[in-house]
Write an enzyme that holds these catalytic residues in place. Structure first.
Site, PDB file in Angstrom:
ATOM      1  N   ASN A  29       0.807  -1.264  -0.004  1.00 40.93           N
ATOM      2  CA  ASN A  29       0.163   0.017   0.008  1.00 40.93           C
ATOM      3  C   ASN A  29       0.929   1.273   0.137  1.00 40.93           C
ATOM      4  O   ASN A  29       0.217   2.257   0.021  1.00 40.93           O
ATOM      5  CB  ASN A  29      -1.037   0.036   1.284  1.00 40.93           C
ATOM      6  CG  ASN A  29      -0.104  -0.110   2.435  1.00 40.93           C
ATOM      7  OD1 ASN A  29       0.181  -1.061   2.798  1.00 40.93           O
ATOM      8  ND2 ASN A  29       0.157   1.029   3.189  1.00 40.93           N
ATOM      9  N   GLY A  31       5.126   3.240  -0.458  1.00 39.01           N
ATOM     10  CA  GLY A  31       6.480   3.072  -0.577  1.00 39.01           C
ATOM     11  C   GLY A  31       7.062   2.009  -1.918  1.00 39.01           C
ATOM     12  O   GLY A  31       6.298   1.973  -2.979  1.00 39.01           O
ATOM     13  N   ILE A  32       8.114   1.412  -1.660  1.00 36.84           N
ATOM     14  CA  ILE A  32       8.529   0.634  -2.728  1.00 36.84           C
ATOM     15  C   ILE A  32       7.492  -0.416  -2.982  1.00 36.84           C
ATOM     16  O   ILE A  32       7.203  -0.989  -4.056  1.00 36.84           O
ATOM     17  CB  ILE A  32      10.044  -0.297  -2.137  1.00 36.84           C
ATOM     18  CG1 ILE A  32      10.933   0.681  -1.912  1.00 36.84           C
ATOM     19  CG2 ILE A  32      10.228  -1.379  -3.183  1.00 36.84           C
ATOM     20  CD1 ILE A  32      11.390   1.393  -3.272  1.00 36.84           C
ATOM     21  N   SER A 156      17.824  -4.625   2.068  1.00 37.21           N
ATOM     22  CA  SER A 156      18.212  -2.966   2.024  1.00 37.21           C
ATOM     23  C   SER A 156      19.719  -3.013   2.088  1.00 37.21           C
ATOM     24  O   SER A 156      20.478  -3.873   2.384  1.00 37.21           O
ATOM     25  CB  SER A 156      17.797  -2.593   3.391  1.00 37.21           C
ATOM     26  OG  SER A 156      18.257  -1.267   3.703  1.00 37.21           O
ATOM     27  N   TYR A 181      17.396  -1.756  12.870  1.00 36.11           N
ATOM     28  CA  TYR A 181      16.726  -1.879  11.594  1.00 36.11           C
ATOM     29  C   TYR A 181      17.770  -2.494  10.420  1.00 36.11           C
ATOM     30  O   TYR A 181      17.449  -3.510   9.931  1.00 36.11           O
ATOM     31  CB  TYR A 181      16.443  -0.473  10.997  1.00 36.11           C
ATOM     32  CG  TYR A 181      15.872  -0.635   9.608  1.00 36.11           C
ATOM     33  CD1 TYR A 181      14.554  -1.121   9.279  1.00 36.11           C
ATOM     34  CD2 TYR A 181      16.665  -0.077   8.364  1.00 36.11           C
ATOM     35  CE1 TYR A 181      14.174  -1.111   8.087  1.00 36.11           C
ATOM     36  CE2 TYR A 181      16.373  -0.289   7.152  1.00 36.11           C
ATOM     37  CZ  TYR A 181      14.834  -0.689   6.835  1.00 36.11           C
ATOM     38  OH  TYR A 181      14.438  -0.809   5.763  1.00 36.11           O
TER      39      TYR A 181
END
Length: 316
Positions: A29, A31-32, A156, A181
């Site tokens: 839904n 961003g990427i 990432s 993260y």
């Protein structure tokens, strides 16, 4: 002597048809994930947006349909931070097979304090890694039922500079949001590579591929209101950065190729062509710390204990 015809070069703007196939994009839904879903929808496939926010998913589907006439998009309520809900969520797919899942959804926190999921796991590690691991086990029968199912894990660039602390996977002793993260994404990527080795060992037809978007900024992303809103001024100010990084629409390209390209093989890593930060997708060497078999084996066992998964995740 007959020469073997070369396949057409991959064109991010002319994707192959995927009619008759079904793809699930977690976090589709925004961003990427949104741009992965939009691009996959243009292939004629059914694209399911897995999201915990129905309103945001509805907005994303309206946006995709406005840009892709006839787009076949659906919403699946999905909360990766609540492991007990995943089996019911997968039952809601109501399909006989799943051709690919894109493990894209993620949580990124900028500031302390440390937060936990409903199951008591550190929020970023618990959502980004453990949630997707548990989801993979729930999806195993549907992926195995497809002729050539794929698990595509979105990693990432931040994971390149991190190393896992297997004695403190949940950052209980030393919590720093950016590092936590990066380590959660590294755990995801290690899982993606380890999963493919295990799939090959049991003779599965399912492939596990890892892709990353490079450097992808909101300010370089074309607007998709209300999903993505950038002003003309923001885009102009970001133009110099465009020499090194790109928008999230382009950041989706390696992920989409990992889903669609018939020449992609399991265990591969795909990212942007220019320094791994921007450009069209290409295959990259897998960094050694992401493919270390000893680290992967310990991570797999520890994660399985935390989630309560089968050692083979249901793949046979």
């Amino acid at each position: 002597m007959t020469s073997v015809p070369r396949s057409r070069p991959w064109d991010v703007h002319r994707l192959p048809s995927a009619e008759g196939r079904t793809f699930l994009v977690t976090g589709g839904n925004a961003g990427i994930g949104y741009f992965v879903a939009e691009q996959l929808a243009a292939t004629g496939a059914v694209v399911v947006l897995g999201s915990r926010d129905a309103a945001k998913a509805d907005a994303a589907m309206v946006s995709i349909r406005s840009r892709v006439p006839g787009a076949r998009v659906r919403y699946l309520p999905l909360d990766l931070a609540d492991l007990s809900s995943l089996k019911t969520a997968v039952e809601g797919l109501d399909v006989g097979r799943l051709d690919a899942v894109v493990h894209n959804a993620g949580v990124a926190l900028d500031d302390p304090p440390r937060r936990e999921t409903r199951d008591g796991h550190e929020l970023m590690f618990g959502t980004n890694h453990l949630g997707h691991l548990a989801l993979t086990q729930c999806l195993a029968p549907l992926l195995s039922a497809a002729p050539a199912g794929r698990v595509v894990t979105v990693g990432s660039f931040a994971a390149r500079s991190e190393r896992l602390d297997l004695d403190d996977l949940q950052s209980t002793r030393d919590y720093r949001p950016k590092r936590t993260y990066g380590r959660s994404k590294l755990a995801q990527m290690c899982f993606g590579f380890a999963l493919d080795r295990r799939l090959r060992a049991v003779g599965s037809t399912v492939l596990s591929v890892v892709a990353h978007p490079g450097g992808a900024l909101d300010s370089l992303t074309p607007p998709r209101p209300p999903v993505c809103v950038t002003t003309r001024g923001e885009r102009l100010r970001a133009l110099p950065a465009g020499l090194l990084v790109q928008g999230k629409d382009a950041g989706a390209w390696p992920v989409v190729r990992a889903v669609l390209d018939p020449e992609v093989q399991g265990g591969q890593l795909w990212g942007p062509r220019v320094f791994g930060l921007r450009g069209t997708p290409r295959r990259e060497p897998v960094p050694s710390h992401m493919a270390d078999p000893d680290v992967a084996s310990r991570l797999w066992a520890l994660s399985g204990e935390l989630v309560g998964t089968d050692p083979h995740l249901g793949f046979r």
